[in-house]
Enzyme design. Structure first.
Site, short mmCIF file in Angstrom:
data_model
loop_
_atom_site.label_atom_id
_atom_site.label_comp_id
_atom_site.label_asym_id
_atom_site.label_seq_id
_atom_site.Cartn_x
_atom_site.Cartn_y
_atom_site.Cartn_z
N GLU A 59 11.25 -4.01 1.91
CA GLU A 59 11.42 -4.00 2.32
C GLU A 59 10.97 -4.99 3.74
O GLU A 59 11.87 -6.07 4.45
CB GLU A 59 11.44 -2.75 3.25
N CYS A 102 7.81 0.35 7.37
CA CYS A 102 8.92 -0.33 6.81
C CYS A 102 9.99 -0.39 8.19
O CYS A 102 10.86 -0.85 8.44
CB CYS A 102 9.58 -0.86 5.56
N1 THU Z 1 6.27 0.64 -1.67
C1 THU Z 1 7.90 -0.38 -1.06
O1 THU Z 1 7.74 -1.83 -1.73
N2 THU Z 1 8.31 0.13 -0.05
C2 THU Z 1 8.16 1.15 0.95
O2 THU Z 1 8.69 1.51 1.39
C3 THU Z 1 7.10 2.21 0.42
C4 THU Z 1 5.59 1.44 -0.60
C5 THU Z 1 5.51 -0.57 -2.48
C6 THU Z 1 4.13 -0.72 -2.03
C7 THU Z 1 2.69 -0.83 -2.89
O3 THU Z 1 3.10 -1.54 -3.53
C8 THU Z 1 4.00 0.27 -3.83
O4 THU Z 1 5.15 0.23 -3.48
C9 THU Z 1 2.98 1.45 -3.96
O5 THU Z 1 3.13 2.15 -2.48
#
Ligand code: THU
Length: 146
Positions: A59, A102
């Site tokens: 995000e 985020c």
């Molecule tokens: N992650 C995201 O990309 N967005 C979120 O809102 C939650 C978590 C990613 C971060 C990390 O690379 C992986 O998911 C595991 O936490």
């Protein structure tokens, strides 16, 4: 109000970006499609780092890309995510909800009551929330700008 056709494109962008996730550590792939007020769809995916604190979520990747290109107002985001090699299993964890950081970053560039968050399990199965629902009583630019 996001038109059905745009909604579909936004969700497709999220799934397209999920394929590009760089997540060798968590193996949790996340994709996002962000709709700008000007009508553009900007993609983002999680980009991890061997120094774990330097990881960025899908995000925020999308938001920072858009802001760096001059767009600072957004109307919707679609998000999908899942552990490598797994399929949705019919539970809450099928839906990749945006993390707290985020949500706050989205808050900076949106109207929480109007901004729509599509959390997707599949391209056909998703839930829609407003940012206000996901981040109630939030702190934003109007608190600190004169
Ligand atoms: N992650 C995201 O990309 N967005 C979120 O809102 C939650 C978590 C990613 C971060 C990390 O690379 C992986 O998911 C595991 O936490």
């Amino acid at each position: 109000m996001v038109e059905k056709e745009i909604e579909k494109k936004l969700i497709e962008k999220a799934f397209e970006m999920k394929e590009k996730a760089y997540c060798p550590y968590s193996k949790y792939h996340v994709g996002a499609g962000l709709l700008t007020k000007s009508g553009k769809i900007v993609g983002g995916m999680n980009i991890e780092n061997s120094s774990y604190g330097a990881c960025v979520c899908a995000e925020r990747c999308a938001v920072f890309k858009a802001v760096s290109e001059g767009d600072k107002e957004f109307t919707a985001i679609a998000i999908c995510g899942g552990l490598e090699g797994t399929e949705p299993k019919g539970s809450e964890t099928d839906y990749a909800f945006p993390c707290g950081i985020c949500r706050q970053v989205l808050r900076e560039f949106t109207k929480p009551k109007d901004f729509k968050v599509y959390v997707c399990s599949t391209k056909e199965k998703y839930s829609v929330f407003t940012l206000e629902e996901l981040l109630p009583h939030s702190f934003g630019p109007e608190h600190v700008l004169a």
